[in-house]
Design a protein around this motif. Structure first.
Motif, PDB file in Angstrom:
ATOM      1  N   LEU A  62     -34.660 -12.281  27.682  1.00 34.44           N
ATOM      2  CA  LEU A  62     -34.894 -10.929  27.992  1.00 34.44           C
ATOM      3  C   LEU A  62     -35.572 -10.981  29.659  1.00 34.44           C
ATOM      4  O   LEU A  62     -36.362 -11.589  29.660  1.00 34.44           O
ATOM      5  CB  LEU A  62     -35.730  -9.992  26.940  1.00 34.44           C
ATOM      6  CG  LEU A  62     -35.875  -8.576  27.269  1.00 34.44           C
ATOM      7  CD1 LEU A  62     -34.383  -7.955  27.000  1.00 34.44           C
ATOM      8  CD2 LEU A  62     -36.673  -8.005  26.363  1.00 34.44           C
ATOM      9  N   VAL A  63     -34.969  -9.924  30.374  1.00 32.62           N
ATOM     10  CA  VAL A  63     -35.707  -9.710  31.607  1.00 32.62           C
ATOM     11  C   VAL A  63     -36.203  -8.292  31.357  1.00 32.62           C
ATOM     12  O   VAL A  63     -35.340  -7.277  31.298  1.00 32.62           O
ATOM     13  CB  VAL A  63     -34.786 -10.114  32.821  1.00 32.62           C
ATOM     14  CG1 VAL A  63     -35.524  -9.445  33.977  1.00 32.62           C
ATOM     15  CG2 VAL A  63     -34.275 -11.443  32.981  1.00 32.62           C
ATOM     16  N   PHE A  75     -39.093 -12.658  33.011  1.00 29.41           N
ATOM     17  CA  PHE A  75     -38.368 -13.619  32.409  1.00 29.41           C
ATOM     18  C   PHE A  75     -39.172 -13.979  30.934  1.00 29.41           C
ATOM     19  O   PHE A  75     -40.058 -14.749  30.998  1.00 29.41           O
ATOM     20  CB  PHE A  75     -38.015 -14.736  33.008  1.00 29.41           C
ATOM     21  CG  PHE A  75     -36.834 -15.391  32.087  1.00 29.41           C
ATOM     22  CD1 PHE A  75     -35.362 -15.312  32.339  1.00 29.41           C
ATOM     23  CD2 PHE A  75     -37.156 -16.629  31.526  1.00 29.41           C
ATOM     24  CE1 PHE A  75     -34.411 -15.911  31.500  1.00 29.41           C
ATOM     25  CE2 PHE A  75     -35.944 -17.359  30.661  1.00 29.41           C
ATOM     26  CZ  PHE A  75     -34.665 -16.911  30.714  1.00 29.41           C
ATOM     27  N   TRP A  76     -38.418 -13.513  29.747  1.00 25.37           N
ATOM     28  CA  TRP A  76     -39.153 -13.742  28.402  1.00 25.37           C
ATOM     29  C   TRP A  76     -38.135 -14.518  27.797  1.00 25.37           C
ATOM     30  O   TRP A  76     -36.989 -14.436  27.682  1.00 25.37           O
ATOM     31  CB  TRP A  76     -39.537 -12.389  27.815  1.00 25.37           C
ATOM     32  CG  TRP A  76     -40.335 -11.427  28.460  1.00 25.37           C
ATOM     33  CD1 TRP A  76     -39.812 -10.371  29.522  1.00 25.37           C
ATOM     34  CD2 TRP A  76     -41.636 -11.120  28.480  1.00 25.37           C
ATOM     35  NE1 TRP A  76     -40.943  -9.610  29.757  1.00 25.37           N
ATOM     36  CE2 TRP A  76     -42.063 -10.077  29.071  1.00 25.37           C
ATOM     37  CE3 TRP A  76     -42.820 -11.927  27.843  1.00 25.37           C
ATOM     38  CZ2 TRP A  76     -43.354  -9.631  29.409  1.00 25.37           C
ATOM     39  CZ3 TRP A  76     -43.984 -11.522  28.132  1.00 25.37           C
ATOM     40  CH2 TRP A  76     -44.331 -10.566  28.905  1.00 25.37           C
ATOM     41  N   VAL A  77     -38.736 -15.331  26.816  1.00 24.32           N
ATOM     42  CA  VAL A  77     -38.000 -16.145  25.706  1.00 24.32           C
ATOM     43  C   VAL A  77     -38.793 -16.109  24.449  1.00 24.32           C
ATOM     44  O   VAL A  77     -40.096 -16.413  24.459  1.00 24.32           O
ATOM     45  CB  VAL A  77     -37.800 -17.490  26.112  1.00 24.32           C
ATOM     46  CG1 VAL A  77     -36.985 -18.242  24.917  1.00 24.32           C
ATOM     47  CG2 VAL A  77     -36.850 -17.533  27.369  1.00 24.32           C
ATOM     48  N   ALA A  78     -38.429 -15.503  23.302  1.00 24.72           N
ATOM     49  CA  ALA A  78     -39.004 -15.417  22.002  1.00 24.72           C
ATOM     50  C   ALA A  78     -38.032 -16.218  21.126  1.00 24.72           C
ATOM     51  O   ALA A  78     -36.766 -16.244  21.070  1.00 24.72           O
ATOM     52  CB  ALA A  78     -39.121 -14.124  21.554  1.00 24.72           C
ATOM     53  N   SER A 123     -41.752 -16.288  35.554  1.00 24.85           N
ATOM     54  CA  SER A 123     -40.960 -15.588  36.946  1.00 24.85           C
ATOM     55  C   SER A 123     -39.536 -15.535  36.874  1.00 24.85           C
ATOM     56  O   SER A 123     -38.720 -16.548  36.629  1.00 24.85           O
ATOM     57  CB  SER A 123     -41.680 -16.361  38.180  1.00 24.85           C
ATOM     58  OG  SER A 123     -40.731 -15.828  39.264  1.00 24.85           O
ATOM     59  N   VAL A 124     -39.213 -14.443  36.955  1.00 29.19           N
ATOM     60  CA  VAL A 124     -37.538 -14.137  37.257  1.00 29.19           C
ATOM     61  C   VAL A 124     -36.948 -15.086  38.262  1.00 29.19           C
ATOM     62  O   VAL A 124     -36.005 -15.550  38.123  1.00 29.19           O
ATOM     63  CB  VAL A 124     -37.148 -12.768  37.425  1.00 29.19           C
ATOM     64  CG1 VAL A 124     -35.746 -12.440  37.688  1.00 29.19           C
ATOM     65  CG2 VAL A 124     -37.799 -11.798  36.332  1.00 29.19           C
TER      66      VAL A 124
END
Length: 214
Positions: free
Chosen positions: A89-90, A95-98, A111-112
């Motif tokens: 998800l941004v 910038f995220w990761v789960a 960082s995006v």
């Protein structure tokens, strides 16, 4: 296929002596705003693979990274490896990761600018009033105590995982693997699938060196 590669962190590993002491969890923000489009400089998957492989060899030679399974019961690692079904998800310029694997979960923030692709869009799923980004930035800066950030980390993780429901949920999500700079670990507050013991999954939080879909 790579989702994310931190050129700066990988170059530090490959080119610098004493690199392990230089690596810190960091979070550089893009301009936040729902629908904001971030242009990402295209990068060759082949060149990214070469850079990642060089860094992995250096990491292995200098002591390696600790798997989440090993780190569950051990001392906090400097670097940890992750793998499992995941969503990305941004949101709010991050910038995220789960993801989740067996008895552990992971939440990564970066960082995006290090995202792979041509452009990504801020989706606006995270509530700005909860200030989740501020909580994670402070965790990266201070390294704890984790109790102060458990609620924010759990909220971010669950929001990203819920976003995968549009395409079948984590059961249908792609699997990723990679290495991250460790920032902390904390039990997830309210995620429904629990370990057989009835305790919460342990959430590892970090700043990724790279995230690769496998």
């Amino acid at each position: 296929m790579f989702w994310y590669v931190s050129d700066d962190k990988l170059r530090t590993i490959v080119e610098r002596r004493g690199w392990l002491d230089r690596l810190k969890p960091t979070l550089a923000l893009g301009p936040p705003g729902v629908g904001v489009q971030f242009e990402v400089e295209p990068r060759s998957q082949t060149s990214l693979q070469r850079m990642v492989e060089k860094a992995e060899r250096k990491i292995a030679r200098d002591g390696g990274a600790t798997s989440m399974a090993t780190a569950v019961a051990g001392p906090p690692p400097k670097l940890f490896t992750f793998n499992g079904a995941a969503g990305r998800l941004v949101d709010q310029g991050v910038f995220w990761v789960a993801g989740v694997h067996d008895e552990s979960a992971f939440l990564l923030a970066g960082s995006v600018a290090n995202a792979i692709g041509t452009s990504v869009r801020d989706e606006g799923r995270l509530s700005p009033t909860a200030d989740p980004v501020g909580a994670i930035r402070e965790l990266f800066r201070t390294h704890g105590p984790l109790g102060l950030y458990r609620r924010a980390a759990s909220y971010i993780w669950e929001t990203i995982v819920e976003a995968t429901a549009d395409s079948g949920g984590l059961d249908a999500a792609p699997r990723v693997a990679g290495v991250a700079v460790y920032a902390g670990r904390t039990p997830l507050e309210s995620y429904a699938p629990r370990q057989e013991s009835g305790t919460s999954l342990l959430l590892f939080i970090g700043s990724p060196l790279f995230v690769e879909q496998v």
